[in-house]
Design a protein around this motif. Structure first.
Motif, mmCIF file in Angstrom:
data_model
loop_
_atom_site.group_PDB
_atom_site.id
_atom_site.type_symbol
_atom_site.label_atom_id
_atom_site.label_comp_id
_atom_site.label_asym_id
_atom_site.label_seq_id
_atom_site.Cartn_x
_atom_site.Cartn_y
_atom_site.Cartn_z
ATOM 1 N N LEU A 278 0.835 -1.193 0.000
ATOM 2 C CA LEU A 278 0.000 0.000 0.000
ATOM 3 C C LEU A 278 0.873 1.247 0.000
ATOM 4 N N PRO A 279 0.388 2.327 -0.537
ATOM 5 C CA PRO A 279 1.176 3.572 -0.509
ATOM 6 C C PRO A 279 1.309 4.077 0.923
ATOM 7 N N PRO A 280 2.403 4.754 1.235
ATOM 8 C CA PRO A 280 2.589 5.271 2.604
ATOM 9 C C PRO A 280 1.563 6.337 2.933
ATOM 10 N N LEU A 281 1.236 6.415 4.242
ATOM 11 C CA LEU A 281 0.310 7.430 4.720
ATOM 12 C C LEU A 281 1.052 8.718 5.054
ATOM 13 N N GLN A 282 0.333 9.794 5.056
ATOM 14 C CA GLN A 282 0.901 11.044 5.538
ATOM 15 C C GLN A 282 1.123 10.944 7.052
ATOM 16 N N ASP A 283 2.059 11.726 7.556
ATOM 17 C CA ASP A 283 2.441 11.657 8.971
ATOM 18 C C ASP A 283 1.246 11.774 9.910
ATOM 19 N N LEU A 284 0.300 12.632 9.570
ATOM 20 C CA LEU A 284 -0.825 12.888 10.467
ATOM 21 C C LEU A 284 -1.733 11.674 10.624
ATOM 22 N N PHE A 285 -1.633 10.696 9.709
ATOM 23 C CA PHE A 285 -2.500 9.529 9.755
ATOM 24 C C PHE A 285 -1.776 8.295 10.290
ATOM 25 N N VAL A 286 -0.516 8.431 10.639
ATOM 26 C CA VAL A 286 0.298 7.280 11.040
ATOM 27 C C VAL A 286 0.323 7.167 12.560
ATOM 28 N N TRP A 287 0.211 5.919 13.047
ATOM 29 C CA TRP A 287 0.467 5.635 14.462
ATOM 30 C C TRP A 287 1.412 4.451 14.548
ATOM 31 N N PRO A 288 2.430 4.522 15.412
ATOM 32 C CA PRO A 288 2.793 5.640 16.283
ATOM 33 C C PRO A 288 3.327 6.823 15.479
ATOM 34 N N PRO A 289 3.191 8.015 16.030
ATOM 35 C CA PRO A 289 3.507 9.217 15.260
ATOM 36 C C PRO A 289 5.004 9.498 15.199
ATOM 37 N N ASN A 290 5.353 10.339 14.272
ATOM 38 C CA ASN A 290 6.694 10.915 14.222
ATOM 39 C C ASN A 290 6.720 12.068 15.222
ATOM 40 N N ILE A 291 7.429 11.884 16.341
ATOM 41 C CA ILE A 291 7.355 12.899 17.395
ATOM 42 C C ILE A 291 8.125 14.167 17.047
ATOM 43 N N ARG A 292 8.827 14.163 15.937
ATOM 44 C CA ARG A 292 9.434 15.423 15.494
ATOM 45 C C ARG A 292 8.381 16.359 14.918
ATOM 46 N N ARG A 293 7.241 15.815 14.540
ATOM 47 C CA ARG A 293 6.130 16.654 14.112
ATOM 48 C C ARG A 293 5.268 16.921 15.343
ATOM 49 N N PRO A 294 5.306 18.128 15.885
ATOM 50 C CA PRO A 294 4.683 18.399 17.181
ATOM 51 C C PRO A 294 3.166 18.316 17.137
ATOM 52 N N LEU A 295 2.598 17.887 18.253
ATOM 53 C CA LEU A 295 1.143 17.901 18.398
ATOM 54 C C LEU A 295 0.672 19.325 18.669
ATOM 55 N N CYS A 296 1.469 20.070 19.404
ATOM 56 C CA CYS A 296 1.276 21.514 19.564
ATOM 57 C C CYS A 296 2.631 22.078 19.969
ATOM 58 N N LEU A 297 2.741 23.381 19.941
ATOM 59 C CA LEU A 297 3.967 24.048 20.390
ATOM 60 C C LEU A 297 3.598 25.050 21.479
ATOM 61 N N PRO A 298 3.507 24.584 22.731
ATOM 62 C CA PRO A 298 3.156 25.477 23.838
ATOM 63 C C PRO A 298 4.392 26.193 24.360
ATOM 64 N N LYS A 299 4.148 27.126 25.257
ATOM 65 C CA LYS A 299 5.246 27.795 25.949
ATOM 66 C C LYS A 299 5.153 27.476 27.436
ATOM 67 N N ILE A 300 6.311 27.176 28.016
ATOM 68 C CA ILE A 300 6.390 26.783 29.428
ATOM 69 C C ILE A 300 7.241 27.806 30.164
ATOM 70 N N PHE A 301 6.713 28.318 31.248
ATOM 71 C CA PHE A 301 7.481 29.211 32.122
ATOM 72 C C PHE A 301 7.985 28.402 33.310
ATOM 73 N N VAL A 302 9.289 28.514 33.568
ATOM 74 C CA VAL A 302 9.911 27.805 34.686
ATOM 75 C C VAL A 302 10.155 28.813 35.807
ATOM 76 N N TYR A 303 9.549 28.570 36.955
ATOM 77 C CA TYR A 303 9.754 29.480 38.081
ATOM 78 C C TYR A 303 11.233 29.521 38.467
ATOM 79 N N PRO A 304 11.768 30.715 38.695
ATOM 80 C CA PRO A 304 13.173 30.815 39.114
ATOM 81 C C PRO A 304 13.334 30.417 40.574
ATOM 82 N N ASP A 305 14.533 30.010 40.923
ATOM 83 C CA ASP A 305 14.824 29.693 42.325
ATOM 84 C C ASP A 305 14.721 30.952 43.172
ATOM 85 N N SER A 306 14.370 30.720 44.421
ATOM 86 C CA SER A 306 14.247 31.856 45.350
ATOM 87 C C SER A 306 14.529 31.359 46.748
ATOM 88 N N ALA A 307 15.108 32.222 47.562
ATOM 89 C CA ALA A 307 15.344 31.874 48.963
ATOM 90 C C ALA A 307 14.032 31.572 49.682
#
Length: 485
Positions: free
Chosen positions: A87-116
Motif C-alpha cells: 500500500l502507498p505510505p500514509l501522511q504523517d498525520l494519519f500514522v500511528w505511532p507518530p513521528n514525534i518530530r512533528r509536534p502535536l502543539c507548540l506550547p510555551k512553558i514558564f519555569v519558576y526561578p529559584d528563590s530563597a
C-alpha cells in the motif's frame, strides 16, 4: 370384464412376467463392472502405499483426522504465498505511532526561578547521590539550559505568555540527601522545611497558580510513593504530576499514588546511565549489536529475588520464580548485583532483560535494557508505560501476564529468531527516544497538548494561538539527531 381388468390380466401372464423380471435384472448389470473397477482401484492404492487400507478409511469415523494425515503425506501440495503490491505510505498525520518530530502543539512553558523563599535547600548545591530518583533534576536542567533543544523549543521567560508553568520542586533530592547522605530516617521535616515554603511562594507570590487553581502547573514526583511523601500534598493536587509510577490497579488509584488522568508517566533515571553517565551506544555498533562477540546471554536480571516467596506482596511473588530454577539455566545470567563494569559487559551480551515489578510496577532496569538494545520482558499487570499514547511499546518489548509468568522460559524460547530481531531493531531505532536524555520532553509536551486541548496549535501569547503548519518540525541539534542514527 372391463377393458382395464382384461389388460391387467394379460399383463400378469407368466410370459410377460418373465420378460418383465428379465428386464429389471439386466438394468442393474452395469453395477458389476463398476464395483470391480472400484475394488481394483483400492487394491492399486494399497499396493502403492501399504499404510492405506479400508480399515484406516473406516476408522476415521467421519472426523477425517487419520485420512487427512494420509492425504497430506501422499498428496502434499506446495503453497506459494500471495504477495500483493504494498500500500502507498500514509501522511504523517494519519500514522500511528507518530513521528514525534512533528509536534502535536507548540506550547510555551514558564519555569519558576529559584528563590530563597523556597527554603534553604532549594538554593544549596547537593552533590549527586547513587539513587534512581534524579529524573526531576534532569528534566529541570534541560528546561533551564538555554543552549538545549528543549529550552529553545518550549521555554519562555515571560510568564504572561505561558501555557504551562513548571514548579522546580525537587522533593526526591531533598529526601535522598536526608536518607542516604545524612542517614536520617522518617520524613526529614520535608513539609516544614521544603514543601510548604515552596508552595507558599508559588501560590502567594505569583498570580498564575490562582488563575486556574494550579491546573496548568507541572510538578515532578519521580519516587515510588509520588506525592504521598508530603503531608501538604493536598495543595499540589490540581497540578499535573510527572511521575514514574503508572498503575491501572484500583488500590493505587484509591490511595492517590497513581492518577490515571492527572499524571503523565515519565521514564525513571538510573544510577548507571544518569549518574555514572554510561552511554550504551559507546559499547555497541551503529545498529545496536556488540562490537565484539555476540548476544549469547538469553536472559539477564540483576536485583532482589532470593528472599522473595510466591505469596509475597513484593513483586506479587513474581521474582520467586528466579529462585525456583530459572537462575540455574546455563544461558540465563541472574544475580543480586554486579559492579558497573561487569554489568555493562553483560548488557552488551544479553538478548532479553527481565523487568518484573517490585514495590511498584515500574522498574529502573527497563531503561538500562533499552539503552543497551536489550529487549525488555515486562511482567507487571496493569502497568502504564511512559508515553503510551505516542510509543508502540508492544513493538519493542515482550509482555507476559503474571498468571503466565511460570511459563516465561517457554514463551521466550517460542519466539522465532526473526521476531526477536524485529523487536531488537525497533528498540534500537525507535524505543530509545523515550529515554530521559533523548526525546522525553518532546513526549511530555505531547501529553500536555492533549491535557490543555491545544492539539494543532502554536502559542503566540497566553490567550492567542495560531494553527501549526503542516511542515512544522521540532528543532533538534545535530548531536541529538546523531544519537538516533
Amino acid at each position: 370384464m372391463s377393458n382395464h381388468n382384461t389388460f391387467y390380466a394379460k399383463a400378469s401372464s407368466p410370459a410377460l412376467n418373465l420378460i418383465k423380471n428379465s428386464w429389471r435384472t439386466r438394468k442393474y448389470l452395469f453395477l458389476i463392472p463398476a464395483v470391480f473397477s472400484a475394488w481394483s482401484f483400492l487394491l492399486l492404492i494399497s499396493f502403492i502405499n501399504p499404510q492405506f487400507s479400508l480399515e484406516t478409511l473406516y476408522s476415521t469415523g467421519g472426523d477425517g483426522d487419520d485420512l487427512s494425515i494420509v492425504t497430506t503425506e501422499t498428496n502434499s501440495i506446495s503453497y506459494n504465498p500471495i504477495i500483493l503490491d504494498p500500500l502507498p505510505p500514509l501522511q504523517d498525520l494519519f500514522v500511528w505511532p507518530p513521528n514525534i518530530r512533528r509536534p502535536l502543539c507548540l506550547p510555551k512553558i514558564f519555569v519558576y526561578p529559584d528563590s530563597a523563599k523556597m527554603g534553604e535547600f532549594q538554593v544549596t548545591e547537593v552533590p549527586p547521590m547513587g539513587t534512581n530518583y534524579v529524573a526531576e533534576q534532569i528534566l529541570l536542567k534541560q528546561l533551564r539550559d538555554k543552549a538545549s533543544d528543549v529550552h529553545k523549543n518550549y521555554v519562555t521567560e515571560n510568564p504572561e505568555e505561558a501555557d504551562f508553568f513548571y514548579v522546580p520542586f525537587l522533593g526526591s533530592k531533598y529526601l535522598a540527601d536526608c536518607w542516604f547522605t545524612k542517614g536520617i530516617k522518617g520524613d526529614c521535616d520535608v513539609d516544614e522545611k521544603y514543601a510548604e515554603p515552596m508552595m507558599n511562594h508559588i501560590q502567594r507570590d505569583y498570580p498564575y497558580w490562582n488563575r486556574t487553581l494550579g491546573r496548568d502547573h507541572i510538578i515532578t514526583h519521580p519516587m515510588d510513593s509520588t506525592s504521598l511523601y508530603y503531608k501538604s500534598r493536598a495543595r499540589m493536587q490540581n497540578a499535573t504530576f510527572l511521575t514514574t509510577v503508572g498503575d491501572r490497579r484500583v488500590v493505587f488509584g484509591v490511595d492517590g499514588r497513581s492518577r490515571r488522568y492527572g499524571d503523565i508517566v515519565i521514564p525513571s533515571s538510573t544510577a548507571l546511565i544518569n549518574l555514572a553517565h554510561v552511554n550504551g551506544a559507546d559499547y555497541l555498533t551503529v545498529d545496536g549489536q556488540p562490537k565484539s562477540g555476540e548476544r549469547d546471554i538469553f536472559l539477564l536480571f540483576g536485583g532482589r529475588y532470593q528472599d522473595v516467596k510466591p505469596e509475597d506482596s513484593y513483586s506479587s511473588g513474581i521474582r520467586a520464580l528466579l529462585f525456583n530454577g530459572l537462575d540455574q539455566q546455563p544461558d540465563y545470567m541472574i544475580a543480586s548485583s554486579w559492579s558497573n563494569p561487569e554489568y555493562i559487559g553483560l548488557l552488551t551480551r544479553a538478548k532479553y532483560g527481565f523487568a518484573p515489578q517490585g514495590y511498584t510496577l515500574d522498574t529502573t532496569r527497563i531503561w538500562e535494557y533499552i539503552a543497551f538494545g536489550v529487549v525488555p520482558v515486562v511482567i507487571a499487570d496493569g502497568i502504564i508505560e511512559p508515553f503510551e499514547d505516542d510509543l508502540d511499546w508492544d513493538s519493542f518489548t515482550v509482555k507476559i501476564r503474571r498468571e503466565e509468568a511460570h511459563r516465561m522460559d517457554e514463551i521466550l524460547r517460542s519466539i522465532s529468531a526473526e521476531d526477536y530481531e524485529q523487536k531488537r531493531q525497533a528498540l534500537w531505532s525507535y524505543g530509545r527516544q523515550a529515554l530521559l536524555d533523548h526525546g522525553a520532553w518532546d513526549l511530555i509536551v505531547r501529553a500536555l497538548c492533549r491535557k490543555g486541548r491545544l492539539e494543532g496549535m502554536r502559542t503566540i501569547t497566553r490567550d492567542q494561538h495560531e494553527q501549526l503548519g503542516a511542515d512544522t518540525l521540532i528543532l533538534r541539534s545535530q548531536e541529538t539527531l546523531d544519537a538516533y542514527l
